[in-house]
Scaffold this active site. Structure first.
Site, PDB file in Angstrom:
ATOM      1  N   GLY A 266      16.404  11.547  28.089  1.00  0.00           N
ATOM      2  CA  GLY A 266      15.643  10.331  28.339  1.00  0.00           C
ATOM      3  C   GLY A 266      14.478  10.529  29.284  1.00  0.00           C
ATOM      4  O   GLY A 266      14.173  11.644  29.723  1.00  0.00           O
ATOM      5  N   HIS A 439       1.520   2.888  -8.326  1.00  0.00           N
ATOM      6  CA  HIS A 439       2.504   3.792  -8.932  1.00  0.00           C
ATOM      7  C   HIS A 439       1.857   5.166  -9.128  1.00  0.00           C
ATOM      8  O   HIS A 439       0.693   5.258  -9.498  1.00  0.00           O
ATOM      9  CB  HIS A 439       2.953   3.242 -10.286  1.00  0.00           C
ATOM     10  CG  HIS A 439       3.836   4.195 -11.046  1.00  0.00           C
ATOM     11  ND1 HIS A 439       5.186   4.317 -10.778  1.00  0.00           N
ATOM     12  CD2 HIS A 439       3.559   5.088 -12.033  1.00  0.00           C
ATOM     13  CE1 HIS A 439       5.696   5.232 -11.583  1.00  0.00           C
ATOM     14  NE2 HIS A 439       4.728   5.728 -12.361  1.00  0.00           N
TER      15      HIS A 439
END
Length: 461
Positions: A266, A439
């Site tokens: 962290g 597409h």
């Protein structure tokens, strides 16, 4: 020594501090920019820019090794860490040089090198010099958090690991969250044997349980070992150059050995280095500075932006903090509450996230419409040979607004922008459902997913 006065003092040249300095200079105002390290902050020097450069190299190595799955034979794959590091340094230097040139070209910006501390609410000291200003902006970022138990052993952080020239034979990563996972996969693909040690019983515990499991499977499929539920961990030297990590997993005390340790436990705010008490600035127990909707602290005309205010801890949120402050100073009304929390996990495949997950929404007592699509059902993912992961969307049943989305899969870090744009537009999910996407892409399955939603009722009312 006489106190120098400026229109503004900016402490830290990170992703909020630099544009603030530029904005003041553009307005013809004299500004002091204080930086104790390299210009550019974490993102440019040891965060996003260098790590994603390494991610790209690791991806290239993986693609070469797996090219045979697509009918392409690559006889040998060699990873040259020195060459990867040199490329990283070149990219970082280019970004940093751009910032240096910006400062040099603007006579209104006065750069002070050194660590800053508050003397009072209008005065900052740096290298024995006193600077005062009508407005002060804190952009000091964060540093790696180091856990106890490793005082007797050498370890790397996300900063120092980027400077090594030799690939560790066996890398032990302490911490199974975002930074740890990215480095684990990078060095696994470079050729290290990698083990991740995590105190929680699953990886990236802020995500839904199912998401954590899928990510764990992705890493394990690449040969990365996981030690979860590890308690009371510690490290010590082993042999001439080795390291040993003691861990207590599932009630069994044991240890693992390696050649290097990465401490990825962290980050912690750098605000504790500023003597905030001298200015009366309030902060929480994690040294995150308290701010209002406009990033202003409890002391008028002192602002905290970026990681140190605890409101984002990302490059994009730091820059947005700048936008909010700049708007506020010029009569605007942009606020912290206007933005949606979003981020990405840069393992491969990457994960893009915005807003609430399914479990988070239900735990908040919200009845939702929920859609999900496995990447194994997406033609574009199948064609690319990258079918791991999924995408999901969470919708407020009552308002029809998208509350959040997750895209874990090929292109996930980019595809999440489709959901972000819809959310910022304030549009009904039906607008996106009825759109026509290109597409073949992964995004074209988003409208399909939105046509098949399940109603989930929260049990917490």
């Amino acid at each position: 020594m006489e106190t120098q006065h400026f229109a503004a003092i900016i402490i830290g040249s990170g992703q909020a501090g630099n544009p603030l300095a530029s904005a003041f200079a553009k307005a013809g105002k004299k500004v002091a920019l204080i930086e104790k390290d390299k210009l550019g902050g974490v993102c440019v020097n040891n965060g996003c820019t260098p790590t994603k450069t390494y991610v790209a190299s690791a991806r290239a190595a993986w693609a070469a090794r797996n090219a045979k799955n697509l009918g392409v034979n690559v006889s040998e794959v060699k990873v040259d860490l020195k060459a990867i590091k040199a490329r990283k340094n070149k990219i970082v230097e280019k970004s940093r040089t751009g910032l240096i040139n910006m400062v040099d070209e603007k006579s209104q910006i006065h750069l002070f090198r050194g660590a800053a501390k508050f003397a009072d609410a209008k005065t900052v000291e740096v290298n024995g010099q006193k600077l005062s200003a009508d407005q002060i902006f804190i952009n000091v970022g964060a540093r790696p958090r180091i856990v106890e138990g490793f005082e007797k052993v050498k370890f790397y952080t996300n900063v120092s690991l980027l400077e090594i020239d030799e690939i560790p034979e066996k890398l032990i990563v302490i911490g199974g969250s975002y930074i740890g996972l990215e480095f684990a996969q990078i060095f696994s693909r470079f050729g290290s044997k990698v083990t991740i040690v995590e105190m929680n019983d699953r990886l990236i515990s802020r995500e839904d349980v199912e998401t954590s499991k899928i990510i764990a499977n992705i890493l394990e499929n690449e040969g990365i070992e996981l030690e979860l539920g590890a308690k009371c961990i510690g490290g010590k030297p082993y042999g001439e150059d080795g390291v040993e990590v003691q861990l207590h997993c599932s009630g069994e005390q044991r240890s693992i050995r390696g050649s290097a340790i990465l401490m990825a436990t962290g980050r912690q705010s750098n605000a504790d280095l500023l003597a905030l008490h001298n200015a009366g600035i309030k902060h929480d127990g994690h040294n995150h500075i308290h701010v209002n909707e406009f990033c202003e602290t409890n002391v008028k005309n002192i602002f905290a932006v970026g990681d140190c205010n605890g409101k984002g801890a990302f490059t994009h949120t730091a820059y947005n903090d700048f936008e909010i402050v700049n708007s506020y100073l010029n009569g605007g009304n942009r606020k912290l509450s206007d933005r949606y929390t979003n981020y990405a996990l840069y393992i491969d495949p990457p994960m893009g996230r915005v807003g609430l997950s399914r479990d988070q929404a239900l735990n908040q007592g919200i009845d939702i419409l929920y859609g999900r699509m496995e990447m194994s059902h997406v033609a574009r993912a199948i064609e690319k040979g990258e079918t791991q992961g999924f995408m999901e969307v969470v919708i407020d049943k009552k308002s029809e607004k998208i509350l959040g989305a997750t895209v874990l899969g090929t292109g996930g870090d980019e595809i999440i922008a489709v959901f972000l744009a819809t959310m910022y537009a304030g549009a009904s999910y039906k607008t996106l459902r009825d759109s026509v996407q290109t597409h073949p892409t992964v995004s074209e399955l988003i409208p399909t997913m939105l046509q098949d939603l399940n109603e989930l009722k929260s049990t917490k009312k």
